[in-house]
Design a protein around this motif. Sequence first.
Motif, PDB file in Angstrom:
ATOM      1  N   PRO A 142      -9.731   7.769  17.385  1.00 37.76           N
ATOM      2  CA  PRO A 142     -10.717   8.139  18.420  1.00 37.76           C
ATOM      3  C   PRO A 142     -10.366   9.437  19.148  1.00 37.76           C
ATOM      4  O   PRO A 142     -11.271  10.167  19.563  1.00 37.76           O
ATOM      5  CB  PRO A 142     -10.688   6.940  19.371  1.00 37.76           C
ATOM      6  CG  PRO A 142     -10.290   5.791  18.502  1.00 37.76           C
ATOM      7  CD  PRO A 142      -9.296   6.361  17.531  1.00 37.76           C
ATOM      8  N   ARG A 143      -9.083   9.728  19.306  1.00 38.97           N
ATOM      9  CA  ARG A 143      -8.693  10.961  19.996  1.00 38.97           C
ATOM     10  C   ARG A 143      -8.874  12.187  19.112  1.00 38.97           C
ATOM     11  O   ARG A 143      -9.126  13.279  19.615  1.00 38.97           O
ATOM     12  CB  ARG A 143      -7.242  10.857  20.460  1.00 38.97           C
ATOM     13  CG  ARG A 143      -6.732  12.088  21.206  1.00 38.97           C
ATOM     14  CD  ARG A 143      -5.398  11.845  21.877  1.00 38.97           C
ATOM     15  NE  ARG A 143      -4.425  11.217  20.980  1.00 38.97           N
ATOM     16  CZ  ARG A 143      -3.260  10.712  21.381  1.00 38.97           C
ATOM     17  NH1 ARG A 143      -2.923  10.751  22.660  1.00 38.97           N
ATOM     18  NH2 ARG A 143      -2.432  10.160  20.510  1.00 38.97           N
ATOM     19  N   ARG A 195     -12.453  18.447  16.081  1.00 36.82           N
ATOM     20  CA  ARG A 195     -11.704  17.494  16.901  1.00 36.82           C
ATOM     21  C   ARG A 195     -10.214  17.569  16.593  1.00 36.82           C
ATOM     22  O   ARG A 195      -9.372  17.543  17.499  1.00 36.82           O
ATOM     23  CB  ARG A 195     -12.236  16.077  16.668  1.00 36.82           C
ATOM     24  CG  ARG A 195     -13.679  15.874  17.123  1.00 36.82           C
ATOM     25  CD  ARG A 195     -14.179  14.480  16.767  1.00 36.82           C
ATOM     26  NE  ARG A 195     -13.339  13.457  17.385  1.00 36.82           N
ATOM     27  CZ  ARG A 195     -12.974  12.331  16.790  1.00 36.82           C
ATOM     28  NH1 ARG A 195     -13.349  12.079  15.553  1.00 36.82           N
ATOM     29  NH2 ARG A 195     -12.232  11.444  17.423  1.00 36.82           N
ATOM     30  N   LEU A 196      -9.888  17.667  15.307  1.00 32.44           N
ATOM     31  CA  LEU A 196      -8.491  17.730  14.907  1.00 32.44           C
ATOM     32  C   LEU A 196      -7.843  19.020  15.418  1.00 32.44           C
ATOM     33  O   LEU A 196      -6.721  18.998  15.952  1.00 32.44           O
ATOM     34  CB  LEU A 196      -8.383  17.649  13.393  1.00 32.44           C
ATOM     35  CG  LEU A 196      -6.977  17.738  12.795  1.00 32.44           C
ATOM     36  CD1 LEU A 196      -6.089  16.613  13.303  1.00 32.44           C
ATOM     37  CD2 LEU A 196      -7.043  17.723  11.269  1.00 32.44           C
ATOM     38  N   CYS A 352     -10.464  13.620  25.970  1.00 33.25           N
ATOM     39  CA  CYS A 352      -9.416  13.014  25.143  1.00 33.25           C
ATOM     40  C   CYS A 352      -8.573  12.074  25.987  1.00 33.25           C
ATOM     41  O   CYS A 352      -8.474  12.220  27.203  1.00 33.25           O
ATOM     42  CB  CYS A 352      -8.517  14.089  24.546  1.00 33.25           C
ATOM     43  SG  CYS A 352      -9.371  15.245  23.469  1.00 33.25           S
ATOM     44  N   GLU A 353      -7.944  11.123  25.319  1.00 34.03           N
ATOM     45  CA  GLU A 353      -7.067  10.213  26.026  1.00 34.03           C
ATOM     46  C   GLU A 353      -5.825  10.968  26.508  1.00 34.03           C
ATOM     47  O   GLU A 353      -5.350  11.901  25.848  1.00 34.03           O
ATOM     48  CB  GLU A 353      -6.648   9.059  25.113  1.00 34.03           C
ATOM     49  CG  GLU A 353      -7.807   8.177  24.665  1.00 34.03           C
ATOM     50  CD  GLU A 353      -8.383   7.341  25.794  1.00 34.03           C
ATOM     51  OE1 GLU A 353      -7.754   7.300  26.869  1.00 34.03           O
ATOM     52  OE2 GLU A 353      -9.446   6.750  25.601  1.00 34.03           O
ATOM     53  N   ARG A 361      -6.092   0.984  16.978  1.00 33.79           N
ATOM     54  CA  ARG A 361      -5.771   0.907  15.550  1.00 33.79           C
ATOM     55  C   ARG A 361      -7.031   1.076  14.711  1.00 33.79           C
ATOM     56  O   ARG A 361      -8.089   0.551  15.045  1.00 33.79           O
ATOM     57  CB  ARG A 361      -5.107  -0.431  15.239  1.00 33.79           C
ATOM     58  CG  ARG A 361      -4.649  -0.530  13.790  1.00 33.79           C
ATOM     59  CD  ARG A 361      -3.945  -1.846  13.536  1.00 33.79           C
ATOM     60  NE  ARG A 361      -2.794  -1.986  14.368  1.00 33.79           N
ATOM     61  CZ  ARG A 361      -1.619  -1.420  14.135  1.00 33.79           C
ATOM     62  NH1 ARG A 361      -1.491  -0.648  13.081  1.00 33.79           N
ATOM     63  NH2 ARG A 361      -0.601  -1.622  14.918  1.00 33.79           N
ATOM     64  N   LEU A 362      -6.891   1.822  13.646  1.00 33.22           N
ATOM     65  CA  LEU A 362      -8.015   1.994  12.727  1.00 33.22           C
ATOM     66  C   LEU A 362      -8.177   0.735  11.904  1.00 33.22           C
ATOM     67  O   LEU A 362      -7.237   0.007  11.641  1.00 33.22           O
ATOM     68  CB  LEU A 362      -7.749   3.176  11.801  1.00 33.22           C
ATOM     69  CG  LEU A 362      -7.615   4.547  12.495  1.00 33.22           C
ATOM     70  CD1 LEU A 362      -7.129   5.574  11.501  1.00 33.22           C
ATOM     71  CD2 LEU A 362      -8.930   4.981  13.100  1.00 33.22           C
ATOM     72  N   SER A 363      -9.383   0.518  11.479  1.00 36.57           N
ATOM     73  CA  SER A 363      -9.643  -0.663  10.637  1.00 36.57           C
ATOM     74  C   SER A 363      -9.343  -0.339   9.182  1.00 36.57           C
ATOM     75  O   SER A 363      -9.197   0.799   8.825  1.00 36.57           O
ATOM     76  CB  SER A 363     -11.106  -1.079  10.775  1.00 36.57           C
ATOM     77  OG  SER A 363     -11.956  -0.020  10.399  1.00 36.57           O
TER      78      SER A 363
END
Length: 363
Positions: A142-143, A195-196, A352-353, A361-363
């Motif tokens: 998400p970040r 985003r990255l 951003c966080e 956690r990603l699924s």
Amino acid sequence: MTAPASPRVPAVPGVLDAAQVVQTAESIAAMQEQDGGIPWPDGHVDAWNHVECLMALTVAGLTEPARKGYEWLVRHQREDGSWPMKLVRGEAVEHGGESNHAAYVAVGVWHELLVTGDEDFARAMWPVVTRALDFVVDLQTPRGEIVWERTASGRPADYALLTGCSSIHQGLRCGAALAERLGDPRPDWELAADRLGHVIATHPEAFADKSRFSMDWYYPVLGGAVRGAEGMARLERDWDVFVVPGLGVRCVSDQPWVTGAESCELVLALDALGDRTRALRVFADMQHLRHEDGSYWTGWQFANRAHFPHERSAYTAAAVILAADALANATPAAGIFRDIPTRALPTTSCGCEPAGHQPARLS
């Protein structure tokens, strides 16, 4: 099918001539296995270093072994778009899939198209690229950072790596450029790259601490996320930590060990910032690693005055050729590291966080 163009082989006056560059490329081709894979000295193949070698072969005009290497990528790509982390003689020995390995295939295919102009080949490789970059984007948090692997059981890693994400940033940008060229735009890749790139430039807390490695120092510049004054300041900050005058670049800050690949990648980063003087100096300094047959020793332990490890690696030779091309501006892909497009995102109130946050956690 469009016939591949013959590139102008790079030469760096006073350092390497075109015949020496071709000799180095031939040393890479001599290491290629029957099935097209280009292994590390220990015998394993991974997709990232394999692609780097294919790019070098293309620069030197060795189209046949380069295309054989791309066929290897097609055969070994898995349904999820990844490649096994390590293969030996065509068989997977480490089964996880690294995100930066998958992303670099887009750099290779875009590079091949720029050099040869062979759009038919690029279209044939397009499904491989789309599966690979979709695999990568699916590992974005998400970040905005992209975790380093998906395990063989399908579980995403718990953390991201700055060097890997910096390389992924370039892969996404090259993939987006290839998509536009082929008439199949992928705005999701561009957004993922935006985003990255923002996280790389402004959120160091997003990445595992690997700061003793020189790659974490220069890769944000090399991969295109940090450029301009910020990029120059980044390199200045730790220049004396990692650069050994007359020898090249340390692999890690706490060991008396310079390596050829890291030295040439710094050359590419300096070239991307327009610092040609230091790029040429570092490139000349690392030539002590050249073997008489055109191959390159992986590194030099300067306290013990011995090659370490005692091996010559295809990926080191490949980095030399790509650096030579950038310095010489010889092929149409000479600027593939220099000309990475970026779009600035806000550095304040970005949503951003904060530091210390652990992304879901990603699924």
